[in-house]
Design a protein around this motif. Structure first.
Motif, PDB file in Angstrom:
ATOM      1  N   GLU A  71       0.861  -1.182   0.000  1.00  0.00           N
ATOM      2  CA  GLU A  71       0.000   0.000   0.000  1.00  0.00           C
ATOM      3  C   GLU A  71       0.892   1.224   0.000  1.00  0.00           C
ATOM      4  O   GLU A  71       1.979   1.205   0.566  1.00  0.00           O
ATOM      5  N   ALA A  72       0.408   2.295  -0.606  1.00  0.00           N
ATOM      6  CA  ALA A  72       1.134   3.561  -0.594  1.00  0.00           C
ATOM      7  C   ALA A  72       0.109   4.683  -0.629  1.00  0.00           C
ATOM      8  O   ALA A  72      -0.844   4.647  -1.412  1.00  0.00           O
ATOM      9  N   TYR A  73       0.326   5.675   0.227  1.00  0.00           N
ATOM     10  CA  TYR A  73      -0.600   6.791   0.363  1.00  0.00           C
ATOM     11  C   TYR A  73       0.139   8.109   0.236  1.00  0.00           C
ATOM     12  O   TYR A  73       1.202   8.286   0.847  1.00  0.00           O
ATOM     13  N   LEU A  74      -0.394   9.035  -0.535  1.00  0.00           N
ATOM     14  CA  LEU A  74       0.075  10.412  -0.580  1.00  0.00           C
ATOM     15  C   LEU A  74      -0.604  11.133   0.566  1.00  0.00           C
ATOM     16  O   LEU A  74      -1.830  11.034   0.727  1.00  0.00           O
ATOM     17  N   LEU A  75       0.180  11.842   1.398  1.00  0.00           N
ATOM     18  CA  LEU A  75      -0.327  12.399   2.648  1.00  0.00           C
ATOM     19  C   LEU A  75      -0.250  13.911   2.698  1.00  0.00           C
ATOM     20  O   LEU A  75       0.484  14.534   1.942  1.00  0.00           O
ATOM     21  N   THR A  76      -0.955  14.459   3.673  1.00  0.00           N
ATOM     22  CA  THR A  76      -0.703  15.818   4.123  1.00  0.00           C
ATOM     23  C   THR A  76       0.136  15.692   5.387  1.00  0.00           C
ATOM     24  O   THR A  76       0.212  14.621   5.980  1.00  0.00           O
TER      25      THR A  76
END
Length: 153
Positions: free
Chosen positions: A97-102
């Motif tokens: 899994e990979a998430y672009l974050l704030t």
């Protein structure tokens, strides 16, 4: 998207538990006859409520029993860099899994590895070869307390 009624939710709960249920078994479990059950499943597939079906593979059996959570900060945040990094990251088979974050870090990445040696190899041969990484921080998972592949309907 129209609302799901309780029968739709029952269907989704059963399919979430076992996506290989035959339509006959599914219909029995939710209290419908086979044709209306099949029609509801098809309608939810067409509306995108059901995105697909998959097999869950054993990380242990595949030789990648450990999970590492990696936080990554990039050098730049322009569209080109985000796109290039995201594309390269999605090509790595260890990345689950990979998430672009704030916030403080740009990405949160869940990686399957074989111990610390496997993790070092992943870092040196794969992750650190990706474009634009300024900083990363890693945490080994000790134990999974809950694992769900979709929300409970």
């Amino acid at each position: 998207m129209e609302q799901l009624d309780e029968i739709d939710r029952k269907i989704l709960r059963e399919l979430r538990r076992d996506g290989r249920l035959s339509n006959t078994k599914l219909a029995e479990k939710v209290g419908l006859s086979t044709t209306p059950c099949w029609n509801r499943v098809r309608a939810m597939e067409e509306r995108g409520v059901i995105e697909g079906y998959t097999a869950l593979l054993s990380q242990q059996a595949l030789g990648l029993p450990d999970i590492v959570i990696i936080e990554v900060t990039l050098d730049r945040h322009d569209d080109d860099m985000l796109h290039r990094f995201g594309e390269a990251l999605s090509d790595l088979p260890e990345v689950m899994e990979a998430y672009l974050l704030t916030g403080e870090y740009d990405y949160l990445i869940k990686v399957a590895v074989a111990g610390t040696a496997g993790y070092e190899e992943f870092l040196r041969r794969k992750l650190y070869k990706l474009p634009g990484i300024r900083h990363s921080r890693s945490t080994f998972v000790l134990r999974c307390l809950k694992r769900a592949h979709s929300v409970e309907p």
